[in-house]
Design a protein around this motif. Structure first.
Motif, mmCIF file in Angstrom:
data_model
loop_
_atom_site.group_PDB
_atom_site.id
_atom_site.type_symbol
_atom_site.label_atom_id
_atom_site.label_comp_id
_atom_site.label_asym_id
_atom_site.label_seq_id
_atom_site.Cartn_x
_atom_site.Cartn_y
_atom_site.Cartn_z
ATOM 1 N N VAL A 214 -3.511 -0.975 -1.924
ATOM 2 C CA VAL A 214 -3.589 -0.258 -3.199
ATOM 3 C C VAL A 214 -4.024 -1.199 -4.320
ATOM 4 N N ALA A 215 -3.521 -2.417 -4.308
ATOM 5 C CA ALA A 215 -3.866 -3.383 -5.361
ATOM 6 C C ALA A 215 -5.334 -3.784 -5.316
ATOM 7 N N HIS A 216 -5.998 -3.544 -4.187
ATOM 8 C CA HIS A 216 -7.385 -3.987 -4.037
ATOM 9 C C HIS A 216 -8.335 -2.848 -3.706
ATOM 10 N N GLN A 217 -7.962 -1.631 -4.067
ATOM 11 C CA GLN A 217 -8.874 -0.505 -3.885
ATOM 12 C C GLN A 217 -10.115 -0.663 -4.764
ATOM 13 N N ASP A 218 -11.229 -0.135 -4.273
ATOM 14 C CA ASP A 218 -12.429 -0.073 -5.104
ATOM 15 C C ASP A 218 -12.136 0.801 -6.315
ATOM 16 N N ARG A 219 -12.578 0.382 -7.462
ATOM 17 C CA ARG A 219 -12.234 1.125 -8.680
ATOM 18 C C ARG A 219 -12.864 2.509 -8.741
ATOM 19 N N CYS A 220 -13.800 2.798 -7.839
ATOM 20 C CA CYS A 220 -14.337 4.158 -7.796
ATOM 21 C C CYS A 220 -13.443 5.085 -6.990
ATOM 22 N N ALA A 221 -12.368 4.542 -6.387
ATOM 23 C CA ALA A 221 -11.484 5.362 -5.550
ATOM 24 C C ALA A 221 -10.032 4.904 -5.690
ATOM 25 N N TRP A 222 -9.568 4.813 -6.920
ATOM 26 C CA TRP A 222 -8.191 4.399 -7.169
ATOM 27 C C TRP A 222 -7.201 5.517 -6.843
ATOM 28 N N SER A 223 -6.060 5.125 -6.289
ATOM 29 C CA SER A 223 -4.945 6.046 -6.075
ATOM 30 C C SER A 223 -3.899 5.818 -7.153
ATOM 31 N N PHE A 224 -3.115 6.861 -7.435
ATOM 32 C CA PHE A 224 -1.914 6.655 -8.240
ATOM 33 C C PHE A 224 -0.686 6.935 -7.387
ATOM 34 N N ASN A 225 -0.447 8.190 -7.025
ATOM 35 C CA ASN A 225 0.678 8.523 -6.159
ATOM 36 C C ASN A 225 0.321 8.213 -4.710
ATOM 37 N N VAL A 226 0.980 7.234 -4.138
ATOM 38 C CA VAL A 226 0.746 6.861 -2.746
ATOM 39 C C VAL A 226 2.063 7.013 -1.993
ATOM 40 N N GLU A 227 2.122 7.927 -1.037
ATOM 41 C CA GLU A 227 3.334 8.160 -0.255
ATOM 42 C C GLU A 227 3.159 7.585 1.139
ATOM 43 N N ILE A 228 4.142 6.831 1.582
ATOM 44 C CA ILE A 228 4.096 6.277 2.940
ATOM 45 C C ILE A 228 5.398 6.606 3.653
ATOM 46 N N ARG A 229 5.285 6.951 4.940
ATOM 47 C CA ARG A 229 6.452 7.313 5.747
ATOM 48 C C ARG A 229 6.126 7.137 7.223
ATOM 49 N N PRO A 230 7.142 6.934 8.070
ATOM 50 C CA PRO A 230 6.908 6.873 9.512
ATOM 51 C C PRO A 230 6.366 8.205 10.020
ATOM 52 N N PHE A 231 5.608 8.146 11.114
ATOM 53 C CA PHE A 231 4.924 9.344 11.591
ATOM 54 C C PHE A 231 5.895 10.424 12.049
ATOM 55 N N ARG A 232 7.144 10.065 12.347
ATOM 56 C CA ARG A 232 8.126 11.071 12.769
ATOM 57 C C ARG A 232 9.017 11.565 11.635
ATOM 58 N N GLU A 233 8.799 11.047 10.459
ATOM 59 C CA GLU A 233 9.628 11.463 9.316
ATOM 60 C C GLU A 233 9.388 12.927 8.976
ATOM 61 N N THR A 234 10.468 13.669 8.761
ATOM 62 C CA THR A 234 10.361 15.061 8.326
ATOM 63 C C THR A 234 10.175 15.100 6.814
ATOM 64 N N TRP A 235 9.177 15.840 6.357
ATOM 65 C CA TRP A 235 8.947 15.911 4.901
ATOM 66 C C TRP A 235 8.359 17.262 4.526
#
Length: 235
Positions: A214-235
Motif C-alpha cells: 500500500v505504501a508503494h502503490q502507483d499514484r494512479c491506483a491508490w487505495s484508501f480502505n484496504v481490508e485483509i483477512r484469512p481466506f477462511r474468515e467469515t465476513w
C-alpha cells in the motif's frame, strides 16, 4: 548509515506486527525508526533488525513526540513513510468500562495519529510524495457490545485518516487505512485459541507485506480502505 536511505517511522513496535513492518521496510533499504514505550524490547529488536533504530516514546505525549521526531530528523533524515501501528484496547460493554480507559485508547489510536501527521505531513507535501498508513481492525466499522472501550476510538481513527487522505492525496501524499479483519498470529493469541487451525490466523509478516504494498502503490491506483483477512474468515 547512508543518509540517502528513505526513512520510515513505525509506531507501536513490539514482537508482532510492528516488528514485522519494521523488518519489511528495513529489508527494502529503509532506515526504520521504531517507536514504542518499552526500551528493553526496542533494544532487542534494534539488535535483531538491520538498519532499524530504537526510539523510546509515548505517542500520546506531544513533548516526547517532538523530541523523538527531532532526533529522527537529525540522525536518519526526513521521514517519507509513517505507519501508525500503536494501539490501545479494552474489553467491556459501556457500563463495565472505565471511561478513563476509553479516553486513553482515544489518545493512542486517534490523537497520536493526528499529532504524528501534523508533524510529518508538511515535509511530505513539500517533497510531493510520502505515505501515511494507519493499521486498523474490524472495530473501525462496527461497535460490538463488548468493544465499547475500543471500537469508538478505531472508528474515529479511520474517519480521521479518511479526512487526511482527502486533503493530502491531491498534494501527493498517500494516506491509507489497512483494516485487519483477523486474529493475528501471536504467542498470546495461540494460547487463547489453542485448538484453532493455522488458517484461522493472519501472520504479522503477511500484514507487513500488505502495508509495504500500500505504501508503494502507483499514484494512479491508490487505495484508501484496504481490508485483509484469512481466506477462511467469515465476513
Amino acid at each position: 548509515m547512508d543518509r540517502k536511505n528513505p526513512v520510515a517511522v513505525v509506531t507501536g513496535v513490539g514482537p508482532g506486527t510492528g516488528a514485522a513492518i519494521a523488518r519489511r521496510f528495513a529489508r527494502e533499504g529503509y532506515s526504520v525508526a521504531m517507536l514504542a514505550r518499552n526500551r528493553e524490547r526496542l533494544a532487542a529488536l534494534e539488535r535483531d533488525i538491520p538498519n532499524s533504530h530504537a526510539y523510546q516514546c509515548d505517542v500520546t505525549d506531544e513533548a516526547q513526540l517532538d523530541a523523538t521526531i527531532d532526533a529522527i530528523g537529525r540522525e536518519l533524515g526526513t521521514p517519507k513513510v509513517l505507519v501508525h501501528n500503536a494501539v490501545g484496547g479494552a474489553f467491556g460493554n459501556f457500563m463495565e468500562i472505565d471511561p478513563k480507559v476509553l479516553d486513553q485508547n482515544f489518545q493512542v489510536n486517534t490523537m497520536a495519529l493526528l499529532y504524528l501527521a501534523r508533524r510529518l505531513a508538511p515535509a511530505m507535501v513539500a517533497a510531493g510524495e510520502g505515505a501515511i498508513i494507519a493499521s486498523g481492525n474490524t472495530s473501525a466499522l462496527r461497535g460490538k457490545a463488548s468493544f465499547a472501550g475500543f471500537a469508538p476510538t478505531k472508528a474515529a481513527q479511520r474517519i480521521l485518516a479518511e479526512s487526511m487522505a482527502r486533503d493530502l492525496g491531491p498534494k501527493g501524499v498517500h494516506v491509507a487505512y489497512v483494516l485487519i479483519d483477523a486474529v493475528i498470529d501471536l504467542e498470546w493469541t495461540r494460547k487463547r485459541f489453542p485448538d484453532a487451525p493455522k488458517e484461522f490466523f493472519i501472520t504479522p509478516a503477511a500484514i507487513a507485506d500488505e502495508v509495504w504494498h500500500v505504501a508503494h502503490q502507483d499514484r494512479c491506483a491508490w487505495s484508501f480502505n484496504v481490508e485483509i483477512r484469512p481466506f477462511r474468515e467469515t465476513w
